[in-house]
Write a protein that holds these residues in place. Sequence first.
Motif, PDB file in Angstrom:
ATOM      1  N   ARG A 237      -0.452   4.419   0.400  1.00  0.00           N
ATOM      2  CA  ARG A 237      -1.018   5.459   1.255  1.00  0.00           C
ATOM      3  C   ARG A 237      -1.945   4.795   2.266  1.00  0.00           C
ATOM      4  O   ARG A 237      -2.326   3.636   2.128  1.00  0.00           O
ATOM      5  CB  ARG A 237      -1.770   6.483   0.420  1.00  0.00           C
ATOM      6  CG  ARG A 237      -2.858   5.900  -0.434  1.00  0.00           C
ATOM      7  CD  ARG A 237      -3.407   6.943  -1.421  1.00  0.00           C
ATOM      8  NE  ARG A 237      -4.169   6.291  -2.467  1.00  0.00           N
ATOM      9  CZ  ARG A 237      -5.470   6.050  -2.406  1.00  0.00           C
ATOM     10  NH1 ARG A 237      -6.158   6.399  -1.351  1.00  0.00           N
ATOM     11  NH2 ARG A 237      -6.079   5.446  -3.404  1.00  0.00           N
ATOM     12  N   SER A 238      -2.302   5.543   3.279  1.00  0.00           N
ATOM     13  CA  SER A 238      -3.184   5.005   4.310  1.00  0.00           C
ATOM     14  C   SER A 238      -4.576   4.790   3.742  1.00  0.00           C
ATOM     15  O   SER A 238      -5.101   5.635   3.008  1.00  0.00           O
ATOM     16  CB  SER A 238      -3.274   5.970   5.493  1.00  0.00           C
ATOM     17  OG  SER A 238      -2.028   6.095   6.112  1.00  0.00           O
ATOM     18  N   GLU A 239      -5.139   3.655   4.066  1.00  0.00           N
ATOM     19  CA  GLU A 239      -6.494   3.351   3.632  1.00  0.00           C
ATOM     20  C   GLU A 239      -7.248   2.769   4.824  1.00  0.00           C
ATOM     21  O   GLU A 239      -6.669   2.102   5.681  1.00  0.00           O
ATOM     22  CB  GLU A 239      -6.482   2.338   2.494  1.00  0.00           C
ATOM     23  CG  GLU A 239      -5.825   2.840   1.236  1.00  0.00           C
ATOM     24  CD  GLU A 239      -5.755   1.763   0.156  1.00  0.00           C
ATOM     25  OE1 GLU A 239      -6.330   0.672   0.350  1.00  0.00           O
ATOM     26  OE2 GLU A 239      -5.119   2.033  -0.876  1.00  0.00           O
ATOM     27  N   GLU A 240      -8.535   3.041   4.852  1.00  0.00           N
ATOM     28  CA  GLU A 240      -9.367   2.498   5.918  1.00  0.00           C
ATOM     29  C   GLU A 240      -9.491   0.984   5.734  1.00  0.00           C
ATOM     30  O   GLU A 240      -9.740   0.510   4.627  1.00  0.00           O
ATOM     31  CB  GLU A 240     -10.752   3.151   5.866  1.00  0.00           C
ATOM     32  CG  GLU A 240     -11.611   2.883   7.068  1.00  0.00           C
ATOM     33  CD  GLU A 240     -11.099   3.552   8.331  1.00  0.00           C
ATOM     34  OE1 GLU A 240     -11.314   2.965   9.407  1.00  0.00           O
ATOM     35  OE2 GLU A 240     -10.489   4.616   8.237  1.00  0.00           O
TER      36      GLU A 240
ATOM     37  N   ARG B 218       0.844  -1.193   0.000  1.00  0.00           N
ATOM     38  CA  ARG B 218       0.000   0.000   0.000  1.00  0.00           C
ATOM     39  C   ARG B 218       0.877   1.239   0.000  1.00  0.00           C
ATOM     40  O   ARG B 218       1.842   1.339   0.748  1.00  0.00           O
ATOM     41  CB  ARG B 218      -0.919  -0.003   1.210  1.00  0.00           C
ATOM     42  CG  ARG B 218      -1.901  -1.126   1.141  1.00  0.00           C
ATOM     43  CD  ARG B 218      -2.853  -1.083   2.279  1.00  0.00           C
ATOM     44  NE  ARG B 218      -3.728  -2.238   2.157  1.00  0.00           N
ATOM     45  CZ  ARG B 218      -4.968  -2.244   2.541  1.00  0.00           C
ATOM     46  NH1 ARG B 218      -5.483  -1.176   3.084  1.00  0.00           N
ATOM     47  NH2 ARG B 218      -5.701  -3.322   2.392  1.00  0.00           N
TER      48      ARG B 218
END
Length: 79
Positions: free
Chosen positions: A65-68, A63
Amino acid sequence: MMRIAIALAGALVLAGCGASAPLKPPAGASMPTAPYGAQSEPTADELLRRDALAAPERSVELRRRSEERQDDPFDLPPE
């Protein structure tokens, strides 16, 4: 200054500890026996080589970037 000199000398000593000769079994010991069905005994280099199953390549995209995170139905509280 003295600590830096001692640390540098220790690093140089450790750097010189690398093996430069081919691997051989210890005195009085022999190489492992050939696997069942093999025509010849494996060499030291062949024993150290890993096959693709022992070290698979990463096939999952990391990943960026940050993802929920999605809800995990198996993430249950302890009983």
